[in-house]
Motif scaffolding. Structure first.
Motif, short mmCIF file in Angstrom:
data_model
loop_
_atom_site.label_atom_id
_atom_site.label_comp_id
_atom_site.label_asym_id
_atom_site.label_seq_id
_atom_site.Cartn_x
_atom_site.Cartn_y
_atom_site.Cartn_z
N ALA A 38 0.85 -1.19 0.00
CA ALA A 38 0.00 0.00 0.00
C ALA A 38 0.89 1.24 0.00
O ALA A 38 1.89 1.29 0.69
CB ALA A 38 -0.89 0.00 1.23
N GLU A 39 0.52 2.20 -0.80
CA GLU A 39 1.30 3.45 -0.87
C GLU A 39 1.03 4.26 0.40
O GLU A 39 -0.03 4.83 0.56
CB GLU A 39 0.89 4.24 -2.11
N GLU A 40 1.99 4.26 1.30
CA GLU A 40 1.83 5.01 2.53
C GLU A 40 2.05 6.49 2.27
O GLU A 40 2.89 6.85 1.46
CB GLU A 40 2.87 4.56 3.56
N ALA A 41 1.30 7.30 2.97
CA ALA A 41 1.51 8.73 2.85
C ALA A 41 2.78 9.10 3.61
O ALA A 41 3.02 8.59 4.71
CB ALA A 41 0.32 9.48 3.42
N ALA A 42 3.58 9.94 3.00
CA ALA A 42 4.80 10.38 3.67
C ALA A 42 4.43 11.25 4.88
O ALA A 42 3.41 11.91 4.88
CB ALA A 42 5.67 11.17 2.70
N VAL A 43 5.28 11.20 5.88
CA VAL A 43 5.11 12.06 7.05
C VAL A 43 6.42 12.77 7.34
O VAL A 43 7.48 12.35 6.89
CB VAL A 43 4.66 11.26 8.31
N VAL A 44 6.34 13.87 8.09
CA VAL A 44 7.54 14.59 8.49
C VAL A 44 8.16 13.86 9.68
O VAL A 44 7.54 13.74 10.74
CB VAL A 44 7.21 16.05 8.88
N VAL A 45 9.35 13.31 9.49
CA VAL A 45 10.05 12.58 10.55
C VAL A 45 10.74 13.56 11.49
O VAL A 45 10.71 13.42 12.70
CB VAL A 45 11.10 11.62 9.95
N CYS A 46 11.36 14.56 10.91
CA CYS A 46 12.07 15.57 11.70
C CYS A 46 11.81 16.92 11.06
O CYS A 46 12.23 17.17 9.93
CB CYS A 46 13.57 15.25 11.73
N GLY A 47 11.09 17.78 11.77
CA GLY A 47 10.68 19.06 11.21
C GLY A 47 11.72 20.15 11.38
O GLY A 47 12.80 19.94 11.95
N LEU A 48 11.39 21.32 10.88
CA LEU A 48 12.28 22.48 10.99
C LEU A 48 12.41 22.91 12.45
O LEU A 48 11.49 22.74 13.24
CB LEU A 48 11.72 23.65 10.17
N ARG A 49 13.56 23.48 12.77
CA ARG A 49 13.80 23.98 14.13
C ARG A 49 14.07 25.48 14.08
O ARG A 49 14.74 25.96 13.17
CB ARG A 49 15.02 23.28 14.75
N ASN A 50 13.59 26.20 15.10
CA ASN A 50 13.86 27.64 15.19
C ASN A 50 15.37 27.86 15.20
O ASN A 50 16.11 27.10 15.83
CB ASN A 50 13.25 28.23 16.46
N THR A 51 15.81 28.90 14.48
CA THR A 51 17.24 29.16 14.33
C THR A 51 17.54 30.63 14.57
O THR A 51 16.85 31.50 14.05
CB THR A 51 17.70 28.76 12.91
N ASP A 52 18.56 30.89 15.41
CA ASP A 52 19.04 32.25 15.65
C ASP A 52 20.45 32.36 15.09
O ASP A 52 21.30 31.53 15.42
CB ASP A 52 19.10 32.57 17.15
N VAL A 53 20.69 33.38 14.27
CA VAL A 53 22.03 33.62 13.73
C VAL A 53 22.32 35.12 13.76
O VAL A 53 21.42 35.93 13.97
CB VAL A 53 22.18 33.11 12.27
N PHE A 54 23.57 35.47 13.56
CA PHE A 54 23.96 36.88 13.48
C PHE A 54 23.99 37.33 12.03
O PHE A 54 24.15 36.52 11.11
CB PHE A 54 25.33 37.10 14.13
N VAL A 55 23.88 38.65 11.83
CA VAL A 55 23.97 39.24 10.50
C VAL A 55 25.24 38.75 9.81
O VAL A 55 26.30 38.68 10.43
CB VAL A 55 23.98 40.79 10.61
N GLY A 56 25.12 38.36 8.54
CA GLY A 56 26.28 37.91 7.77
C GLY A 56 26.56 36.42 7.85
O GLY A 56 27.35 35.89 7.07
N GLU A 57 25.92 35.74 8.80
CA GLU A 57 26.11 34.29 8.92
C GLU A 57 25.15 33.56 7.99
O GLU A 57 24.34 34.17 7.31
CB GLU A 57 25.88 33.84 10.37
N SER A 58 25.25 32.22 8.00
CA SER A 58 24.32 31.38 7.24
C SER A 58 23.35 30.72 8.20
O SER A 58 23.71 30.37 9.32
CB SER A 58 25.09 30.30 6.48
N ALA A 59 22.12 30.54 7.74
CA ALA A 59 21.09 29.84 8.51
C ALA A 59 20.66 28.61 7.72
O ALA A 59 20.33 28.72 6.55
CB ALA A 59 19.90 30.75 8.77
N THR A 60 20.70 27.44 8.38
CA THR A 60 20.34 26.21 7.69
C THR A 60 19.14 25.55 8.35
O THR A 60 19.08 25.42 9.57
CB THR A 60 21.53 25.22 7.67
N PHE A 61 18.19 25.15 7.52
CA PHE A 61 16.97 24.48 7.97
C PHE A 61 16.90 23.13 7.27
O PHE A 61 17.11 23.03 6.07
CB PHE A 61 15.73 25.30 7.63
N THR A 62 16.57 22.08 8.03
CA THR A 62 16.48 20.73 7.47
C THR A 62 15.16 20.10 7.86
O THR A 62 14.73 20.19 9.01
CB THR A 62 17.65 19.86 7.97
#
Length: 104
Positions: free
Chosen positions: A7-31
């Protein structure tokens, strides 16, 4: 006789996005990790604006399940809500870009 019914199972979010704090000029990564690959209509948003792959915004996918957004050289005005959508799945998190104040 062995009958396999896949049966084609519906995909689910295993690990969602997390709030991220960075400083100006840095990079922010969301997974965001999905339970399995093949989910169509994947899109990233920042405060309701669709994001696209370019020099500042890097969008990548690994094994069709792990979706990553990297915002490079962020500025204060980039603070807001990052949203990942894959089909009917949605995950959101806050991005806070902090200014750098002189110590003198």
């Amino acid at each position: 006789l062995l009958l396999l019914c896949h049966a084609e199972e519906a995909a689910v979010v295993v690990c969602g996005l997390r709030n991220t704090d960075v400083f100006v000029g840095e990079s922010a990564t969301f997974t965001c990790e999905l339970s399995h690959p093949g989910v169509k209509n994947v899109q990233w948003w920042l405060d309701g604006t669709p994001l696209h792959n370019n020099l500042v915004t890097e969008i990548s996918e690994q094994d069709g399940r792990i979706h990553t957004l990297t915002l490079n050289d962020v500025a204060c005005h980039d603070s807001g809500t990052v949203t990942f959508r894959a089909g009917s799945l949605i995950s959101s998190a806050k991005l806070l870009v902090k200014g750098i104040f002189p110590r003198e």
